[in-house]
Motif scaffolding. Structure first.
Motif, PDB file in Angstrom:
ATOM      1  N   ILE A   1      -2.841 -12.549   6.867  1.00  0.00           N
ATOM      2  CA  ILE A   1      -3.248 -11.721   7.996  1.00  0.00           C
ATOM      3  C   ILE A   1      -4.213 -10.683   7.446  1.00  0.00           C
ATOM      4  O   ILE A   1      -3.982 -10.117   6.373  1.00  0.00           O
ATOM      5  CB  ILE A   1      -2.046 -11.011   8.643  1.00  0.00           C
ATOM      6  CG1 ILE A   1      -1.083 -12.025   9.253  1.00  0.00           C
ATOM      7  CG2 ILE A   1      -2.517 -10.031   9.709  1.00  0.00           C
ATOM      8  CD1 ILE A   1       0.162 -11.394   9.823  1.00  0.00           C
ATOM      9  N   GLU A   2      -5.276 -10.455   8.181  1.00  0.00           N
ATOM     10  CA  GLU A   2      -6.196  -9.396   7.805  1.00  0.00           C
ATOM     11  C   GLU A   2      -6.133  -8.279   8.842  1.00  0.00           C
ATOM     12  O   GLU A   2      -5.729  -8.498   9.980  1.00  0.00           O
ATOM     13  CB  GLU A   2      -7.619  -9.930   7.685  1.00  0.00           C
ATOM     14  CG  GLU A   2      -8.156 -10.524   8.956  1.00  0.00           C
ATOM     15  CD  GLU A   2      -9.499 -11.211   8.764  1.00  0.00           C
ATOM     16  OE1 GLU A   2     -10.394 -10.961   9.587  1.00  0.00           O
ATOM     17  OE2 GLU A   2      -9.639 -11.986   7.797  1.00  0.00           O
ATOM     18  N   ALA A   3      -6.510  -7.090   8.425  1.00  0.00           N
ATOM     19  CA  ALA A   3      -6.545  -5.936   9.319  1.00  0.00           C
ATOM     20  C   ALA A   3      -7.665  -5.028   8.851  1.00  0.00           C
ATOM     21  O   ALA A   3      -8.060  -5.058   7.687  1.00  0.00           O
ATOM     22  CB  ALA A   3      -5.206  -5.198   9.295  1.00  0.00           C
ATOM     23  N   SER A   4      -8.165  -4.225   9.774  1.00  0.00           N
ATOM     24  CA  SER A   4      -9.175  -3.237   9.408  1.00  0.00           C
ATOM     25  C   SER A   4      -8.798  -1.910  10.044  1.00  0.00           C
ATOM     26  O   SER A   4      -8.148  -1.865  11.086  1.00  0.00           O
ATOM     27  CB  SER A   4     -10.562  -3.674   9.871  1.00  0.00           C
ATOM     28  OG  SER A   4     -10.641  -3.698  11.276  1.00  0.00           O
ATOM     29  N   THR A   5      -9.202  -0.836   9.384  1.00  0.00           N
ATOM     30  CA  THR A   5      -9.022   0.509   9.942  1.00  0.00           C
ATOM     31  C   THR A   5     -10.330   1.270   9.757  1.00  0.00           C
ATOM     32  O   THR A   5     -11.094   0.991   8.829  1.00  0.00           O
ATOM     33  CB  THR A   5      -7.904   1.304   9.233  1.00  0.00           C
ATOM     34  OG1 THR A   5      -8.348   1.661   7.921  1.00  0.00           O
ATOM     35  CG2 THR A   5      -6.611   0.523   9.158  1.00  0.00           C
ATOM     36  N   LEU A   6     -10.560   2.220  10.633  1.00  0.00           N
ATOM     37  CA  LEU A   6     -11.654   3.145  10.370  1.00  0.00           C
ATOM     38  C   LEU A   6     -11.344   3.877   9.069  1.00  0.00           C
ATOM     39  O   LEU A   6     -10.170   4.061   8.712  1.00  0.00           O
ATOM     40  CB  LEU A   6     -11.807   4.138  11.513  1.00  0.00           C
ATOM     41  CG  LEU A   6     -12.203   3.554  12.874  1.00  0.00           C
ATOM     42  CD1 LEU A   6     -12.302   4.645  13.914  1.00  0.00           C
ATOM     43  CD2 LEU A   6     -13.497   2.775  12.782  1.00  0.00           C
ATOM     44  N   LEU A   7     -12.374   4.307   8.359  1.00  0.00           N
ATOM     45  CA  LEU A   7     -12.152   4.938   7.058  1.00  0.00           C
ATOM     46  C   LEU A   7     -11.212   6.133   7.135  1.00  0.00           C
ATOM     47  O   LEU A   7     -10.401   6.342   6.241  1.00  0.00           O
ATOM     48  CB  LEU A   7     -13.491   5.373   6.447  1.00  0.00           C
ATOM     49  CG  LEU A   7     -14.468   4.243   6.116  1.00  0.00           C
ATOM     50  CD1 LEU A   7     -15.724   4.818   5.484  1.00  0.00           C
ATOM     51  CD2 LEU A   7     -13.844   3.193   5.222  1.00  0.00           C
ATOM     52  N   GLY A   8     -11.278   6.892   8.218  1.00  0.00           N
ATOM     53  CA  GLY A   8     -10.448   8.086   8.346  1.00  0.00           C
ATOM     54  C   GLY A   8      -9.086   7.860   8.960  1.00  0.00           C
ATOM     55  O   GLY A   8      -8.319   8.811   9.130  1.00  0.00           O
ATOM     56  N   ASN A   9      -8.734   6.624   9.264  1.00  0.00           N
ATOM     57  CA  ASN A   9      -7.441   6.351   9.904  1.00  0.00           C
ATOM     58  C   ASN A   9      -6.365   6.166   8.832  1.00  0.00           C
ATOM     59  O   ASN A   9      -5.865   5.071   8.594  1.00  0.00           O
ATOM     60  CB  ASN A   9      -7.541   5.128  10.817  1.00  0.00           C
ATOM     61  CG  ASN A   9      -6.323   4.958  11.703  1.00  0.00           C
ATOM     62  OD1 ASN A   9      -5.290   5.563  11.471  1.00  0.00           O
ATOM     63  ND2 ASN A   9      -6.462   4.131  12.711  1.00  0.00           N
ATOM     64  N   THR A  10      -6.007   7.272   8.201  1.00  0.00           N
ATOM     65  CA  THR A  10      -5.045   7.215   7.102  1.00  0.00           C
ATOM     66  C   THR A  10      -3.648   6.825   7.585  1.00  0.00           C
ATOM     67  O   THR A  10      -2.883   6.228   6.826  1.00  0.00           O
ATOM     68  CB  THR A  10      -4.990   8.553   6.342  1.00  0.00           C
ATOM     69  OG1 THR A  10      -4.694   9.600   7.268  1.00  0.00           O
ATOM     70  CG2 THR A  10      -6.328   8.835   5.659  1.00  0.00           C
ATOM     71  N   GLY A  11      -3.304   7.139   8.837  1.00  0.00           N
ATOM     72  CA  GLY A  11      -2.003   6.736   9.364  1.00  0.00           C
ATOM     73  C   GLY A  11      -1.845   5.225   9.368  1.00  0.00           C
ATOM     74  O   GLY A  11      -0.849   4.684   8.877  1.00  0.00           O
TER      75      GLY A  11
END
Length: 187
Positions: A134-144
């Motif tokens: 499974i892959e996932a992505s987050t915005l760089l600032g989405n530390t949560g």
């Protein structure tokens, strides 16, 4: 695909999205509109209506029937939808992978709900859907979200410049993956 629903944390149940969820999902998006704005694409006003959600749900359920999406909701004991989690872009064969996306209501943050939901969906992806990764992505600032993914065994695999159009701008994202098993995909 037969998927059992069940409690995951704090009286919240993870279950497959249903046609009857349009009103509750619309209410959840209205209630969390400002909370989700920095993390999601801009939405037309129709998205926040029951009719808009009904149309969206019908599309997701068609894709589910075709095996390309597995859409879940997080439902509180009082019947409110307090989040969603979805496997999208399910691909079989030698890739045997999908992408993960999720959100949790503003009033349910910091309770381990996202971590429990992601972990449960990873088990379903491995044991029921037979996916390899499974892959996932987050915005760089989405530390949560990055903390949630790390707790659930996702590893960072890179950064993608201008990867998603979020809140009106192309945004850089940190990419993650979790390897679920190493079985031969033909078995």
């Amino acid at each position: 695909m037969e998927i059992e629903s069940g409690d995951i944390a704090s009286g919240v149940t993870l279950r497959l999205l249903q046609s009857a969820d349009a009103a509750a999902l619309s209410a959840a998006y209205v209630d969390n509109r400002e909370h989700l704005r920095p993390w999601e694409p801009r939405r037309p006003e129709s998205f926040f209506t029951e009719a808009g959600q009904r149309e969206r749900i019908e599309g997701l359920l068609r894709l589910f029937s075709d095996g390309g999406v597995v859409p879940f909701v997080l439902q509180a004991a009082d019947g409110r939808i307090v989040g969603t989690i979805t496997l999208t872009g399910v691909v079989r064969g030698p890739f045997c992978s999908s992408s993960l996306g999720y959100w949790v209501a503003a009033d349910r943050q910091q309770r381990g709900l996202a971590t429990a939901a992601v972990e449960r969906v990873c088990r379903i992806a491995r044991d029921t859907a037979g996916l390899h990764r499974i892959e996932a992505s987050t915005l760089l600032g989405n530390t949560g979200s990055q903390r949630v993914l790390a707790k659930c065994g996702f590893e960072p695999i890179g950064t993608a410049p201008k990867y998603l159009h979020i809140d009106g701008e192309w945004r850089d994202c940190r990419l993650f993956q979790r390897i679920l098993h190493d079985h031969d995909p033909s078995l």
